[in-house]
Design a protein around this motif. Structure first.
Motif, PDB file in Angstrom:
ATOM      1  N   HIS A 139      15.052  14.331  11.511  1.00 19.91           N
ATOM      2  CA  HIS A 139      16.421  14.835  11.587  1.00 19.91           C
ATOM      3  C   HIS A 139      16.945  14.529  12.986  1.00 19.91           C
ATOM      4  N   GLN A 140      18.261  14.563  13.153  1.00 22.53           N
ATOM      5  CA  GLN A 140      18.781  14.240  14.494  1.00 22.53           C
ATOM      6  C   GLN A 140      18.351  15.251  15.556  1.00 22.53           C
ATOM      7  N   SER A 141      17.852  16.412  15.119  1.00 26.71           N
ATOM      8  CA  SER A 141      17.364  17.401  16.100  1.00 26.71           C
ATOM      9  C   SER A 141      15.886  17.173  16.457  1.00 26.71           C
ATOM     10  N   ALA A 142      15.271  16.117  15.935  1.00 32.91           N
ATOM     11  CA  ALA A 142      13.825  15.896  16.173  1.00 32.91           C
ATOM     12  C   ALA A 142      13.544  15.586  17.639  1.00 32.91           C
ATOM     13  N   ASP A 143      12.341  15.924  18.054  1.00 39.90           N
ATOM     14  CA  ASP A 143      11.886  15.576  19.407  1.00 39.90           C
ATOM     15  C   ASP A 143      11.330  14.148  19.363  1.00 39.90           C
ATOM     16  N   PRO A 144      11.990  13.211  20.050  1.00 41.65           N
ATOM     17  CA  PRO A 144      11.566  11.800  19.937  1.00 41.65           C
ATOM     18  C   PRO A 144      10.156  11.537  20.458  1.00 41.65           C
ATOM     19  N   VAL A 145       9.702  12.362  21.399  1.00 40.95           N
ATOM     20  CA  VAL A 145       8.384  12.108  22.004  1.00 40.95           C
ATOM     21  C   VAL A 145       7.275  12.396  20.994  1.00 40.95           C
ATOM     22  N   THR A 146       7.314  13.576  20.378  1.00 42.83           N
ATOM     23  CA  THR A 146       6.263  13.910  19.407  1.00 42.83           C
ATOM     24  C   THR A 146       6.408  13.052  18.143  1.00 42.83           C
ATOM     25  N   LEU A 147       7.653  12.726  17.809  1.00 40.63           N
ATOM     26  CA  LEU A 147       7.881  11.868  16.637  1.00 40.63           C
ATOM     27  C   LEU A 147       7.222  10.499  16.847  1.00 40.63           C
ATOM     28  N   ALA A 148       7.424   9.919  18.012  1.00 39.12           N
ATOM     29  CA  ALA A 148       6.860   8.583  18.284  1.00 39.12           C
ATOM     30  C   ALA A 148       5.326   8.630  18.250  1.00 39.12           C
ATOM     31  N   ALA A 149       4.748   9.660  18.842  1.00 36.01           N
ATOM     32  CA  ALA A 149       3.272   9.761  18.837  1.00 36.01           C
ATOM     33  C   ALA A 149       2.757   9.925  17.411  1.00 36.01           C
ATOM     34  N   ALA A 150       3.481  10.699  16.592  1.00 35.30           N
ATOM     35  CA  ALA A 150       3.059  10.903  15.200  1.00 35.30           C
ATOM     36  C   ALA A 150       3.127   9.593  14.417  1.00 35.30           C
ATOM     37  N   ILE A 151       4.154   8.787  14.717  1.00 36.44           N
ATOM     38  CA  ILE A 151       4.277   7.500  14.015  1.00 36.44           C
ATOM     39  C   ILE A 151       3.075   6.613  14.364  1.00 36.44           C
ATOM     40  N   VAL A 152       2.715   6.582  15.634  1.00 33.11           N
ATOM     41  CA  VAL A 152       1.617   5.692  16.049  1.00 33.11           C
ATOM     42  C   VAL A 152       0.287   6.170  15.482  1.00 33.11           C
ATOM     43  N   ARG A 153      -0.019   7.453  15.673  1.00 33.21           N
ATOM     44  CA  ARG A 153      -1.298   7.950  15.139  1.00 33.21           C
ATOM     45  C   ARG A 153      -1.308   7.910  13.609  1.00 33.21           C
ATOM     46  N   GLY A 154      -0.217   8.371  13.019  1.00 36.25           N
ATOM     47  CA  GLY A 154      -0.159   8.491  11.550  1.00 36.25           C
ATOM     48  C   GLY A 154      -0.201   7.138  10.853  1.00 36.25           C
ATOM     49  N   SER A 155       0.296   6.096  11.521  1.00 36.49           N
ATOM     50  CA  SER A 155       0.386   4.790  10.843  1.00 36.49           C
ATOM     51  C   SER A 155      -0.811   3.885  11.132  1.00 36.49           C
ATOM     52  N   PHE A 156      -1.399   4.011  12.317  1.00 38.16           N
ATOM     53  CA  PHE A 156      -2.344   2.975  12.737  1.00 38.16           C
ATOM     54  C   PHE A 156      -3.793   3.419  12.851  1.00 38.16           C
ATOM     55  N   GLU A 157      -4.057   4.722  12.894  1.00 47.36           N
ATOM     56  CA  GLU A 157      -5.457   5.137  12.968  1.00 47.36           C
ATOM     57  C   GLU A 157      -6.193   4.617  11.737  1.00 47.36           C
ATOM     58  N   PHE A 158      -7.431   4.235  11.913  1.00 47.35           N
ATOM     59  CA  PHE A 158      -8.224   3.567  10.879  1.00 47.35           C
ATOM     60  C   PHE A 158      -7.417   2.454  10.195  1.00 47.35           C
ATOM     61  N   GLN A 159      -6.648   1.734  11.040  1.00 42.73           N
ATOM     62  CA  GLN A 159      -5.955   0.528  10.575  1.00 42.73           C
ATOM     63  C   GLN A 159      -5.008   0.829   9.400  1.00 42.73           C
ATOM     64  N   GLY A 160      -4.506   2.061   9.351  1.00 40.31           N
ATOM     65  CA  GLY A 160      -3.563   2.415   8.282  1.00 40.31           C
ATOM     66  C   GLY A 160      -4.212   2.530   6.917  1.00 40.31           C
ATOM     67  N   GLN A 161      -5.548   2.553   6.878  1.00 41.83           N
ATOM     68  CA  GLN A 161      -6.244   2.584   5.577  1.00 41.83           C
ATOM     69  C   GLN A 161      -6.596   4.007   5.151  1.00 41.83           C
ATOM     70  N   LYS A 162      -5.681   4.929   5.428  1.00 42.82           N
ATOM     71  CA  LYS A 162      -5.848   6.280   4.894  1.00 42.82           C
ATOM     72  C   LYS A 162      -4.817   6.423   3.785  1.00 42.82           C
ATOM     73  N   CYS A 163      -5.203   7.084   2.716  1.00 42.24           N
ATOM     74  CA  CYS A 163      -4.230   7.274   1.644  1.00 42.24           C
ATOM     75  C   CYS A 163      -3.032   8.048   2.169  1.00 42.24           C
ATOM     76  N   SER A 164      -3.225   8.807   3.249  1.00 47.61           N
ATOM     77  CA  SER A 164      -2.171   9.647   3.809  1.00 47.61           C
ATOM     78  C   SER A 164      -1.390   8.959   4.930  1.00 47.61           C
ATOM     79  N   ALA A 165      -1.720   7.702   5.250  1.00 48.10           N
ATOM     80  CA  ALA A 165      -1.113   7.049   6.420  1.00 48.10           C
ATOM     81  C   ALA A 165       0.402   6.933   6.278  1.00 48.10           C
ATOM     82  N   ALA A 166       1.103   7.183   7.373  1.00 44.10           N
ATOM     83  CA  ALA A 166       2.566   7.022   7.366  1.00 44.10           C
ATOM     84  C   ALA A 166       2.880   5.549   7.178  1.00 44.10           C
ATOM     85  N   SER A 167       3.770   5.238   6.240  1.00 41.48           N
ATOM     86  CA  SER A 167       4.089   3.825   6.104  1.00 41.48           C
ATOM     87  C   SER A 167       5.573   3.579   5.841  1.00 41.48           C
TER      88      SER A 167
END
Ligand code: NAD
Length: 544
Positions: free
Chosen positions: A306-334
């Protein structure tokens, strides 16, 4: 055979296994590195295990480390049709005694397995997961050690709670629900991406009194084999779980045609699960019981900001959520939806982090990423990258290099089309696609998130505005089985966030919860009457 006893033992509440950090200076770091070095020199000749006997069929294949093609980690034997038939016979033979054991005795096998994994076996199972599946030390630790320990301990607690659920007894009667294990055998088919799932799918039905034929993933054969050995050391009786690697389609075809199929415990892709369900449907008149079908399948997991989101935590979540274990988690952000007012800042923060990511051999602890699992995955993800180069914009990454291992760079794609295929299809690799939406279209965007993909596994909303959080929770109620507020959509913990999704993501029976264990039981109700009627007639029939 259970020892006679009239104790109702209190096995205690389960607690989550603490995660080791493997930071420099911690003793566990040196121990894991030493085990990894030793394992690199081992090359086990992995047999089938049927009725407790090791069977080497001679139809052998080699397993290699995803990040180092030239490193053969193991040789393993493929099952023949007669081995599959023998596994069913062994499971059937073991069932009679195993199902009659007291629950505490069955539970003790898994509790002992959990204690062994927490101590003497921890480095071995973690090292096998690093070497065979290319997980970093931390990714192996949270999966192969902690999550599997948690599955084993919490399932015992949940089974206890289930068994305690008993009907009332009216005066003059005594009632009971006997939670029997399923008749027939359970077929457990496990994916490559979580060692914990490989350990949980055969053992959860076994805990409830079922016996199992387990087909491990060919690309996680090393950790699968070590789990099988650990369970044997923990005292699992012969034949309760039969380890049958080999040709997936052939083994599955043979087992699903068997009249004694009692259940399927599957985790993997939606297409494979659908094909199994179709086979069961075709065969339905031929089974002794209606097979229980439990399957946790694919995902196309989202983060919506949302436009009220904190960009710092959002960016870290995108990186960890998408790339940990090469994105091969069924739960990975994509797929990522960010308001235009925030997009430039979020994008730049994500790109800055991505540029610092190291990728390579997981034995080098400075690496955040290893390789994807095999050539098939490498080719599939490469095709998506080629499509993105033509039809969208690659903001960062986009490279793929198969020289030494199956390496795909972490990749951020930007699209102007929220219906673009990289926003809809499961890629199962380190590729995340972002759509920057007009700030005023928050509610429309939530509808788009809900309707874009057939899956409904995990998702996250980032917002500081509480009303926006509530709006997202309402609009996306059916879009994810695991929903996160201001956190990445990966990293579910047993006992804390029961895991599973609906729609094309599976039957949502929540691995590591009572809901899942219920599926492996067939309840028998028993009523006893102390002083039964002596006459067939009722009082209303008496004369006035
Ligand atoms: P996969 O479907 O390729 O394989 C899963 C298992 O099925 C393996 O044991 C494999 O050998 C077997 N298999 C493959 N083809 C088969 C066939 N034709 N017939 C019968 N069995 C067959 O999946 P994978 O690549 O191992 O795992 C990745 C997939 O699993 C992704 O789609 C991911 O989203 C999903 N997954 C889901 C969850 C969840 O909880 N929802 C968890 C982990 C993984």
């Amino acid at each position: 055979m259970s020892a006679p006893s009239n104790a109702i033992r209190n096995l205690g509440p389960a607690v989550n296994e603490p995660i080791r950090s493997y930071a420099p200076g911690e003793p566990e770091r040196a121990a894991l590195k030493a085990r990894l070095r030793a394992m690199e020199k081992e090359r086990p000749d992995i047999p089938l295990v049927i009725g407790g006997k090791e069977v080497r069929t001679g139809i052998a294949a080699q397993a290699t480390a995803p990040h180092k093609h030239r490193h053969v980690t193991a040789t393993w034997h493929r099952a023949r049709p007669r081995d599959v038939a023998a596994a069913v016979r062994a499971a059937t033979a073991a069932r009679k005694e195993w199902a009659s054991w007291r629950f505490e005795d069955r539970a003790a096998v898994l509790l002992r397995a959990a204690d062994l994994l927490a101590t003497s076996w921890r480095d071995t199972i973690n090292a096998a997961t690093m070497l065979g599946q290319s997980k970093t030390a931390f990714q192996a630790e949270i999966d192969a050690a902690c999550e599997l320990i948690d599955f084993w301990r919490f399932n015992v607690q949940f089974a206890t709670e289930l068994y305690e659920e008993q009907p009332i007894s009216a005066p003059g009667t005594m009632n009971m629900v006997d939670y029997r294990g399923l008749e027939g055998f359970v077929y457990a088919i496990t994916p490559f991406n979580f060692t914990s799932i490989a350990g949980n799918l055969p053992t959860a039905p076994a805990l409830m009194g079922c016996t199992v034929v387990w087909k491990p993933s060919n690309t996680a054969i090393l950790s699968g084999w070590h789990i099988m050995q650990l369970l044997r050391e923990a005292g699992l009786p012969d034949g309760v779980i039969n380890f049958v690697p080999g040709d997936a389609a052939a083994i599955t075809g043979q087992l699903l045609d068997h009249r004694d199929l009692g259940g399927i415990h599957f985790t993997g892709s939606t297409a494979v699960f659908n094909s199994m369900w179709e086979t069961v449907g075709r065969n339905i008149g031929a089974y002794r019981s209606y097979p229980r079908i439990v399957g946790e399948t694919g995902g196309k997991d989202f983060i919506v900001a949302h436009q009220s989101a904190d960009p710092v935590t959002l960016a870290a979540a995108i990186v960890r959520g998408s790339f940990e274990f090469q994105g091969q988690k069924c739960s990975a952000a994509s797929r990522i939806y960010v308001p235009r007012s925030l997009w430039n800042e979020v994008r730049d923060r994500v790109v800055a982090m991505m540029k610092s990511i190291r990728m390579g051999d997981v034995a080098d602890f400075r690496n955040f990423m290893g390789a994807v699992i095999d050539r098939k995955a490498f080719d599939r993800i490469s095709d998506y990258l080629a499509d993105a180069k033509k039809r969208a914009k690659i903001v960062c990454g986009g490279g793929a290099d198969a020289k030494t291992g199956w390496f795909i760079e972490p990749t951020l794609v930007e699209t102007k089309d929220p219906g673009y295929r990289l926003m809809c299809e499961e890629i199962f690799g380190p590729v995340v696609t972002a759509y920057a939406y007009p700030d005023a279209k928050w509610k429309e965007t939530l509808r788009t998130v809900d309707a874009t993909s057939p899956y409904a596994l995990t998702g996250a909303v980032f917002a500081r505005d509480r009303k926006a959080v509530a709006e997202a929770q309402t609009a996306l109620r059916n879009a994810a089985g695991n929903f996160y507020v201001n956190d990445k959509p990966t990293g579910a913990v047993v006992g804390q966030q029961p895991f599973g999704g609906a729609r094309s993501s599976g039957t949502n029976d929540k691995a590591g919860s009572k809901l899942n264990l219920v599926r492996w039981t067939s309840a028998r109700t028993v009523k006893e009457t102390y002083n039964a009627a002596r006459d067939y007639r009722y009082p209303f029939m008496d004369a006035e």
